[in-house]
Scaffold this motif. Structure first.
Motif, PDB file in Angstrom:
ATOM      1  N   UNK A  90      49.252  45.117  35.302  1.00 29.30           N
ATOM      2  CA  UNK A  90      48.566  46.414  35.242  1.00 29.30           C
ATOM      3  C   UNK A  90      48.935  47.151  33.969  1.00 29.30           C
ATOM      4  N   UNK A  91      50.222  47.196  33.655  1.00 32.18           N
ATOM      5  CA  UNK A  91      50.683  47.901  32.447  1.00 32.18           C
ATOM      6  C   UNK A  91      50.155  47.242  31.184  1.00 32.18           C
ATOM      7  N   UNK A  92      49.974  45.925  31.218  1.00 35.35           N
ATOM      8  CA  UNK A  92      49.458  45.201  30.050  1.00 35.35           C
ATOM      9  C   UNK A  92      47.938  45.198  29.981  1.00 35.35           C
ATOM     10  N   UNK A  93      47.289  45.816  30.963  1.00 40.58           N
ATOM     11  CA  UNK A  93      45.834  45.861  30.964  1.00 40.58           C
ATOM     12  C   UNK A  93      45.168  44.560  31.336  1.00 40.58           C
ATOM     13  N   UNK A  94      45.886  43.681  32.029  1.00 40.10           N
ATOM     14  CA  UNK A  94      45.351  42.363  32.389  1.00 40.10           C
ATOM     15  C   UNK A  94      44.755  42.316  33.782  1.00 40.10           C
ATOM     16  N   UNK A  95      44.925  43.392  34.549  1.00 42.94           N
ATOM     17  CA  UNK A  95      44.462  43.378  35.945  1.00 42.94           C
ATOM     18  C   UNK A  95      43.397  44.452  36.125  1.00 42.94           C
ATOM     19  N   UNK A  96      42.227  44.026  36.545  1.00 38.18           N
ATOM     20  CA  UNK A  96      41.126  44.970  36.721  1.00 38.18           C
ATOM     21  C   UNK A  96      41.330  45.791  37.980  1.00 38.18           C
ATOM     22  N   UNK A  97      41.115  47.095  37.838  1.00 39.17           N
ATOM     23  CA  UNK A  97      41.299  47.968  38.992  1.00 39.17           C
ATOM     24  C   UNK A  97      40.208  47.766  40.045  1.00 39.17           C
ATOM     25  N   UNK A  98      40.511  48.139  41.284  1.00 38.56           N
ATOM     26  CA  UNK A  98      39.535  48.076  42.382  1.00 38.56           C
ATOM     27  C   UNK A  98      38.691  49.344  42.379  1.00 38.56           C
ATOM     28  N   UNK A  99      39.325  50.490  42.128  1.00 38.35           N
ATOM     29  CA  UNK A  99      38.614  51.779  42.060  1.00 38.35           C
ATOM     30  C   UNK A  99      38.961  52.475  40.751  1.00 38.35           C
TER      31      UNK A  99
END
Length: 352
Positions: A343-352
């Motif tokens: 998440x911090x690295x911007x590699x995980x797409x948010x759900x909302x």
């Protein structure tokens, strides 16, 4: 008295007896059955009644009638059994009758599996029966909290004249921990709202199956607004400077507490909001941090993620909201930390 070592289901059952409960109606289902088994022997010892009904539908109907007498009453089930109780719970809510319903959650839809899960969140918090109603829902994460919240559930059920749900899970029901049990409370069924039959030519109270209409609806809205304003409960851990705030309840919260410590030791500033009430959801807990946290991560023992929707409502679009669905096993600290880094690295797409 000091602490005694007890299994979760049995500790919860003993706490209910000590809170003044004198009737259990239910039907066996794993992983709830030890609670029922314990009360089958314990309630007669204190002058109470135990009834094994022929089905969950019968059990909640018995509870509906017994609740009207002023006595403290309880039922328990899990998964599909909890589903079968929903119409009766709706009736109790419509008639302003107090009682405690325990759901020791198992995993999966349909018949599901007997292992722990948190898939009953929607059914518990959104009103699983027909019509417009809401029920207070407590989510303990330790056996001591199971004990403490049973007493609170009975008190709030009578304060607001409503059924109250205690949402545990198979892990909490089966594990053993030391608990401090409360003293026995006196039994006092002489409530001003209780149905006592005909005396001196007048009914003291009358319950019918008829719904009250618009004026009655206004009373329900007022009651639910009071509960939302007064009864939000939560625990916040290390949230003030957290970059990522975990949100978890029950068994998942136990793992998330360790994940926060592990993450901080590794330089990842994690925090945790642990809802104690699932309804009313503790929106107040998010107000101080939704502008400061970089993201929120809902950690759930479910297949699709359910609480994450309430987390998104609480965050109000101020930060990305992600979900970790652990499925039928408790979440893993290392997996939580890996997701936090992504998440911090911007590699995980948010759900909302």
């Amino acid at each position: 008295m000091g602490k005694v070592l007890m299994k979760g289901n049995e500790a919860l059952a003993e706490a209910a007896v000590r809170a003044g409960c004198r009737l259990y109606c239910g039907y066996p289902i794993t992983p709830q059955t030890e609670l029922m088994e314990y009360l089958s022997g314990r309630l007669p010892e204190v002058g109470g009644q135990f009834v094994q009904a022929e089905s969950e539908v019968s059990a909640i109907s018995m509870l509906y009638g017994a609740a009207s007498t002023g006595y403290r009453v309880i039922t328990a089930s899990s998964g599909p059994g909890f589903s079968l109780k929903q119409e009766g719970i709706s009736y109790m809510a419509s008639q302003n009758l107090p009682g405690v319903i325990v759901d020791v959650c198992r995993y999966g839809s349909g018949l599901g599996l007997i292992c722990p899960g948190q898939g009953d969140y929607f059914q518990a918090t959104k009103g699983g029966g027909h019509g417009d109603y809401r029920l207070p829902v407590y989510a303990p994460h330790t056996l001591q909290e199971c004990v403490d919240l049973v007493t609170l559930a009975f008190e709030k059920a009578e304060e607001y004249l409503t059924p109250v749900i205690l949402l545990t899970d198979g892990a909490l029901g089966q594990m053993m921990e030391g608990v401090e049990l409360p003293e026995m409370q006196p039994v006092d069924p002489d409530k001003p709202w209780a149905l006592k039959g005909k005396g001196e030519g007048e009914y003291r109270f009358l319950i019918t199956d008829a719904y009250g209409g618009p004026a009655y609806d206004e009373g329900l809205r007022k009651k639910y607004k009071q509960i939302e304003d007064r009864e939000q409960r939560w625990e916040s851990i290390e949230t003030e400077d957290a970059d990522i705030i975990l949100v978890a309840y029950g068994t998942s919260a136990r793992i998330c507490k360790r994940a926060v410590k592990m993450g901080r030791a590794q330089g990842i500033r994690l925090g945790l909001i642990r809802p104690v009430t699932l309804w009313p959801f503790p929106f107040q807990a998010f107000r101080p941090v939704r502008d400061t946290a970089q993201a929120f991560l809902s950690v759930e023992m479910s297949a699709i993620g359910q609480m994450v929707e309430d987390v998104a409502l609480a965050v109000k679009g101020k930060a990305p909201v992600h979900v970790y669905t652990a499925g039928m096993v408790p979440p893993k600290e290392q997996r939580i930390l890996t997701m936090a880094r992504e998440i911090l690295d911007g590699k995980l797409e948010e759900v909302f």
